[in-house]
Design an enzyme around this catalytic site. Structure first.
Site, PDB file in Angstrom:
ATOM      1  N   HIS A   1      49.410  42.711  38.445  1.00  0.00           N
ATOM      2  CA  HIS A   1      49.812  42.029  37.210  1.00  0.00           C
ATOM      3  C   HIS A   1      51.264  42.364  36.936  1.00  0.00           C
ATOM      4  O   HIS A   1      51.708  43.487  37.189  1.00  0.00           O
ATOM      5  CB  HIS A   1      48.945  42.482  36.035  1.00  0.00           C
ATOM      6  CG  HIS A   1      48.982  41.547  34.869  1.00  0.00           C
ATOM      7  ND1 HIS A   1      49.998  41.560  33.947  1.00  0.00           N
ATOM      8  CD2 HIS A   1      48.151  40.551  34.502  1.00  0.00           C
ATOM      9  CE1 HIS A   1      49.778  40.609  33.037  1.00  0.00           C
ATOM     10  NE2 HIS A   1      48.674  39.978  33.355  1.00  0.00           N
TER      11      HIS A   1
ATOM     12  N   ASP B   1      41.276  38.090  36.123  1.00  0.00           N
ATOM     13  CA  ASP B   1      40.606  37.094  36.990  1.00  0.00           C
ATOM     14  C   ASP B   1      39.618  37.712  37.962  1.00  0.00           C
ATOM     15  O   ASP B   1      38.903  36.984  38.648  1.00  0.00           O
ATOM     16  CB  ASP B   1      41.665  36.306  37.772  1.00  0.00           C
ATOM     17  CG  ASP B   1      42.419  35.368  36.856  1.00  0.00           C
ATOM     18  OD1 ASP B   1      43.657  35.367  36.877  1.00  0.00           O
ATOM     19  OD2 ASP B   1      41.749  34.669  36.069  1.00  0.00           O
TER      20      ASP B   1
END
Ligand code: SDX
Length: 378
Positions: free
Chosen positions: A261, A315
């Site tokens: 991320h 996700d």
């Protein structure tokens, strides 16, 4: 005016001042209007959270009821949109169908009364109300069936699962889906939100703003990762194959979908909550191989990449939850979009409050005063 240094992907470059949400990537903190995500996931509903994000405060009981009733009233699609969807190829990706329908909404409503709070509220209600109906309608129509009408007696989350599966969802499934919608609603200046802001800054209509954001979210490095995670778990096939698969992918310098991320350098707090939801669903509806493969992959990636701050993001576990809820993998990103419309609309409204059209600059690396060479001489 001083030109800032070039930062690829605008990494670490503030492009706005916002009070909508806050992320601390080192400590895994996410807050919506200052309220920790854990609190909202446990105690709020998606529409209450959407109201908080868009109008800055948690609604009173009366405000929430009025908002919910307006959303219920506007869930239906005009037949023109349904007829348009009948022309879409069944093999088309649902995110492309959603982007087309979101833009098409703008054909039906007056273009731009951006200084009118009633126009702003009407656009917010229509987009939040109709996007789930569009996603479910495309799903049924691409299977050759007529879409089902929304049901006013069902909550926002339960109604989507009903329209998608043509049967009322189990209460636990509806509750867990509601939490998923809360978790995905907002996340500061991610790529699709920034896309919405740039589009909003030109003062175009809100339907074009949302269509821009949907197109941006579709990419596999952003919202499209959840679909790729399931494909990756399928390719791994067994717990025993996790480490050989991971070594091979890293050898080929390929990204592990659902990990890493730009901001979080620890496990995404939303992934922690989603993992818990997946465990609840597996307990109630039966275990399957995906969860064991996913948890083994998480351990293996942490050993190899934890030092670089690469951990599961939102996700990674969302797909396991959606699969158990009967949502097809290529609808995972449209489901992400259903929720993120709340955050996009909050940033649209905030951008309009103190708007200045986005127009960054560049560091020019090309030629100057170059000659035009006639085609015969090239
Ligand atoms: C979302 O921004 C948001 O908030 C997004 C989101 C939201 O709510 O809106 O949180 C939703 O988009 C989550 C992210 C979903 N995408 C994926 O899961 C795709 C896989 N992830 C990566 O592509 C990546 O982690 C990004 C795109 C998410 C972030 O990439 P960055 O910040 O640009 O990191 P980088 O490319 O600079 O990588 C830094 C290093 C590199 O290694 P080196 O070249 O320095 O040796 O980390 C490595 C990368 O190779 N790396 C990975 C990796 N992610 C980064 N290596 C293997 N697998 C990965 N997933």
């Amino acid at each position: 005016m001083t030109v800032c240094e070039f930062r690829a992907g605008l990494e670490g470059v503030p492009v706005t001042q916002s009070s909508i949400s806050f992320v601390d990537g080192q400590h895994g903190i996410l807050e919506y209007r200052g309220i920790p995500i854990y609190e909202l996931a446990e105690k709020s509903t998606f529409l209450e959270t959407a109201y908080l994000l868009i109008w800055k405060e948690l609604p009173t009981k009366e405000e929430l009821e009025a908002f919910e009733n307006e959303i219920q009233y506007h869930r239906r699609l005009k037949y023109h949109i349904r007829d348009m969807m009948k022309c879409f190829p069944e093999s088309g990706h649902p995110m492309d169908a959603l982007q087309a329908c979101a833009a098409a909404l703008g054909l039906f409503y007056s273009r731009r009364a951006l200084d009118d709070p009633a126009y702003i509220r009407a656009a917010v209600v229509r987009l939040l109300a109709k996007i789930p109906t569009m996603v479910a309608a495309f799903q049924l129509m691409r299977k050759g069936n007529d879409p089902v009408q929304p049901r006013d007696d069902l909550s926002y989350a339960a109604n989507f699962l009903y329209m998608l599966n043509e049967k009322e969802p189990d209460p636990l499934a509806a509750k867990i889906f509601e939490v998923c919608l809360v978790l995905h609603a907002e996340h500061t200046i991610n790529a699709s939100t920034f896309s919405a802001m740039v589009t909003a800054s030109t003062l175009t209509d809100p339907y074009a703003v949302i269509a821009s954001a949907v197109g941006t979210l579709a990419g596999p490095l952003h919202g499209g990762a959840s679909e790729e995670v399931i494909e990756m778990l399928d390719a791994i096939g067994s717990v025993e194959n996790v480490r050989p698969y991971l070594d091979d992918r890293l050898q080929r310098k390929e990204r592990i979908m659902g990990f890493g991320h730009r901001v979080y350098k620890v496990k995404d707090p939303r992934a922690i909550i989603l993992q818990g939801l997946a465990e609840q669903l597996f307990e109630k509806f039966g275990h399957d191989k995906y969860y064991d493969i996913a948890t083994e992959l998480e351990r293996a990636v942490e050993e190899k990449l934890g030092g670089k701050g690469i951990y599961p993001n939102v996700d990674f576990y969302s797909g396991l939850v959606y699969l158990k809820l009967g949502i097809p993998t290529d609808l995972f990103t449209p489901v992400f979009a259903i929720s993120r419309v709340a955050g996009w609309l909050a940033h649209w409204k905030e951008q309009l409050n103190e708007n200045r059209i986005f127009r960054p600059t560049q560091i020019y690396t090309g030629l100057h005063s170059a000659p035009y060479v006639a085609i015969g001489d090239r």
